[in-house]
Write a protein that holds these residues in place. Sequence first.
Motif, PDB file in Angstrom:
ATOM      1  N   MET A  40      -6.597  12.466  -1.560  1.00 18.06           N
ATOM      2  CA  MET A  40      -5.299  11.496  -1.733  1.00 18.06           C
ATOM      3  C   MET A  40      -5.610   9.981  -1.025  1.00 18.06           C
ATOM      4  O   MET A  40      -5.264   9.069  -1.628  1.00 18.06           O
ATOM      5  CB  MET A  40      -4.033  12.059  -1.167  1.00 18.06           C
ATOM      6  N   ASN A  41      -6.615  10.066  -0.107  1.00 19.08           N
ATOM      7  CA  ASN A  41      -6.762   9.005   0.711  1.00 19.08           C
ATOM      8  C   ASN A  41      -8.026   8.244   0.328  1.00 19.08           C
ATOM      9  O   ASN A  41      -8.290   7.151   0.727  1.00 19.08           O
ATOM     10  CB  ASN A  41      -6.812   9.367   2.109  1.00 19.08           C
TER      11      ASN A  41
ATOM     12  N   THR B 214      -0.770   4.453   6.688  1.00 19.26           N
ATOM     13  CA  THR B 214       0.063   4.081   5.646  1.00 19.26           C
ATOM     14  C   THR B 214       0.499   4.895   4.288  1.00 19.26           C
ATOM     15  O   THR B 214       1.434   5.173   3.792  1.00 19.26           O
ATOM     16  CB  THR B 214       0.104   2.653   5.021  1.00 19.26           C
ATOM     17  N   VAL B 215      -0.663   5.371   4.101  1.00 18.16           N
ATOM     18  CA  VAL B 215      -0.494   6.339   2.779  1.00 18.16           C
ATOM     19  C   VAL B 215      -0.408   7.753   2.926  1.00 18.16           C
ATOM     20  O   VAL B 215      -0.293   8.607   2.238  1.00 18.16           O
ATOM     21  CB  VAL B 215      -1.913   5.981   1.864  1.00 18.16           C
ATOM     22  N   SER B 216      -0.552   8.101   4.402  1.00 19.44           N
ATOM     23  CA  SER B 216      -0.611   9.774   4.924  1.00 19.44           C
ATOM     24  C   SER B 216       0.783  10.027   4.348  1.00 19.44           C
ATOM     25  O   SER B 216       0.912  11.253   4.236  1.00 19.44           O
ATOM     26  CB  SER B 216      -0.964   9.776   6.340  1.00 19.44           C
TER      27      SER B 216
ATOM     28  N   HIS C   3       2.892   9.765   1.892  1.00 19.09           N
ATOM     29  CA  HIS C   3       3.028  10.556   0.527  1.00 19.09           C
ATOM     30  C   HIS C   3       1.752  11.649   0.343  1.00 19.09           C
ATOM     31  O   HIS C   3       1.953  12.524  -0.543  1.00 19.09           O
ATOM     32  CB  HIS C   3       2.589   9.081  -0.212  1.00 19.09           C
ATOM     33  N   ALA C   4       0.833  11.275   0.972  1.00 16.73           N
ATOM     34  CA  ALA C   4      -0.277  12.404   0.772  1.00 16.73           C
ATOM     35  C   ALA C   4       0.020  13.530   1.497  1.00 16.73           C
ATOM     36  O   ALA C   4       0.073  14.651   0.687  1.00 16.73           O
ATOM     37  CB  ALA C   4      -1.632  11.902   1.588  1.00 16.73           C
TER      38      ALA C   4
ATOM     39  N   ALA D  64       0.653   3.971  -2.937  1.00 23.66           N
ATOM     40  CA  ALA D  64       0.474   5.458  -2.396  1.00 23.66           C
ATOM     41  C   ALA D  64       1.467   6.332  -2.994  1.00 23.66           C
ATOM     42  O   ALA D  64       1.230   7.475  -3.563  1.00 23.66           O
ATOM     43  CB  ALA D  64       0.301   5.736  -1.083  1.00 23.66           C
TER      44      ALA D  64
ATOM     45  N   ASN E 235       1.050   6.687  -6.894  1.00 21.10           N
ATOM     46  CA  ASN E 235      -0.205   7.556  -6.955  1.00 21.10           C
ATOM     47  C   ASN E 235      -0.006   9.207  -6.753  1.00 21.10           C
ATOM     48  O   ASN E 235      -0.396   9.952  -7.651  1.00 21.10           O
ATOM     49  CB  ASN E 235      -1.301   7.228  -6.214  1.00 21.10           C
ATOM     50  N   ALA E 236       1.030   9.164  -5.693  1.00 21.10           N
ATOM     51  CA  ALA E 236       1.244  10.855  -5.398  1.00 21.10           C
ATOM     52  C   ALA E 236       2.032  11.205  -6.603  1.00 21.10           C
ATOM     53  O   ALA E 236       1.844  12.491  -6.825  1.00 21.10           O
ATOM     54  CB  ALA E 236       2.159  10.753  -4.133  1.00 21.10           C
TER      55      ALA E 236
ATOM     56  N   PHE F  14      -8.147   4.806  -1.275  1.00 22.55           N
ATOM     57  CA  PHE F  14      -7.668   3.788  -0.566  1.00 22.55           C
ATOM     58  C   PHE F  14      -8.786   3.372   0.357  1.00 22.55           C
ATOM     59  O   PHE F  14      -8.942   1.942   0.791  1.00 22.55           O
ATOM     60  CB  PHE F  14      -6.360   4.187   0.220  1.00 22.55           C
TER      61      PHE F  14
ATOM     62  N   LEU G 120       0.872  -1.231  -0.085  1.00 21.22           N
ATOM     63  CA  LEU G 120       0.118  -0.015   0.097  1.00 21.22           C
ATOM     64  C   LEU G 120       0.861   1.233  -0.122  1.00 21.22           C
ATOM     65  O   LEU G 120       0.573   2.219  -0.662  1.00 21.22           O
ATOM     66  CB  LEU G 120      -1.020   0.129   1.169  1.00 21.22           C
TER      67      LEU G 120
END
Length: 327
Positions: free
Chosen positions: A252-253, A307-309, A311-312, A224, A227-228, A256, A220
């Motif tokens: 961005m989130n 997990t994705v924050s 990159h966001a 991410a 995607n970013a 997901f 993930l």
Amino acid sequence: DTDGPISREANRFIEQFRLKVDQYPEIESVGGTTLSFNKGWSRNGYTIDGEQKTAYVYGVDEHYIPTLGINLLKGRNFNATDSNMVIVNEALVKDMGWEDPLNEYLNWQEDSLSQGSKVIGVVKDYHFLSLERNIEPMFLQNRNDRYVYLNSLLVRIAEGKIPETMDILTREWKMLAPDKPFNYTFLDEDVAAQYEQYERWTNIMTLSTLFAILISCLGLFGLAGINAVNRTKEIGIRKVMGAEFWHIFVLMNRQFILLALISFVIAAPISWWFMTEWLESFRYAIEINMDVFALSIGAGLLIAILTVSYHAIRATLINPADTLKYE
């Protein structure tokens, strides 16, 4: 454990040992039995009025019931002179259909020349086997009965007196039986040993789950990041057009979170089915409720967002001038 030949000598040795250690205030009670918890069992089948019956049987002395604190509902305990008498549990009374068990005889040896063993007491049902199973018919034989050879001692120790009591027991054992090793276990450990396989299975499943979560988070995290990078210019344009930090963070989130919800909708019914099937192997089991699934989806979403924050947030904080200067 007497750790010796099963014979009347073992019965006499247990009585001698009990008399020796019973004088110490650290020792509250000492009882003898043929089989202790998780040390094996004996089950007998017999026919009564043409109907096949089965019951577990344990040979004990008159100190067994008070040592374990078993609740005697009716009748009395054994005494030192009883013979050919039994104490039964509630499950056996129900199985036999007795209304007045203290006036009944249990002819479990199918002796055609006698009525059988006199029932002198009824104990409250207790778990002498694993909690996976129903409490089945069971009766206790007195140590004076034929073929009842006690080979295990049960010692109730006063609270907080375990170290000094073990020294006493070891010393007295060596005085009475210097040629026999003093082998002992604690009752709570014996009971817990019945569930060792489930504990191992739980540990394996826990480690497997943590490993699966780690792999998922790595995937993930990489997704991410890609995607970013692909949306860097889009984010720059949105910021130039006045988009707030939290608006871009949610954007961005969002995909997901949607994927996590879809996976939960697919996985929850499957998980519920597997857990229900497994719990049916236990007679006494918890009920699966929605709280478990609510906690699962909450934890899953939190892990996904964390997990994705990275990159966001990183993509959101980039200066749009850096991403759009060549456009």
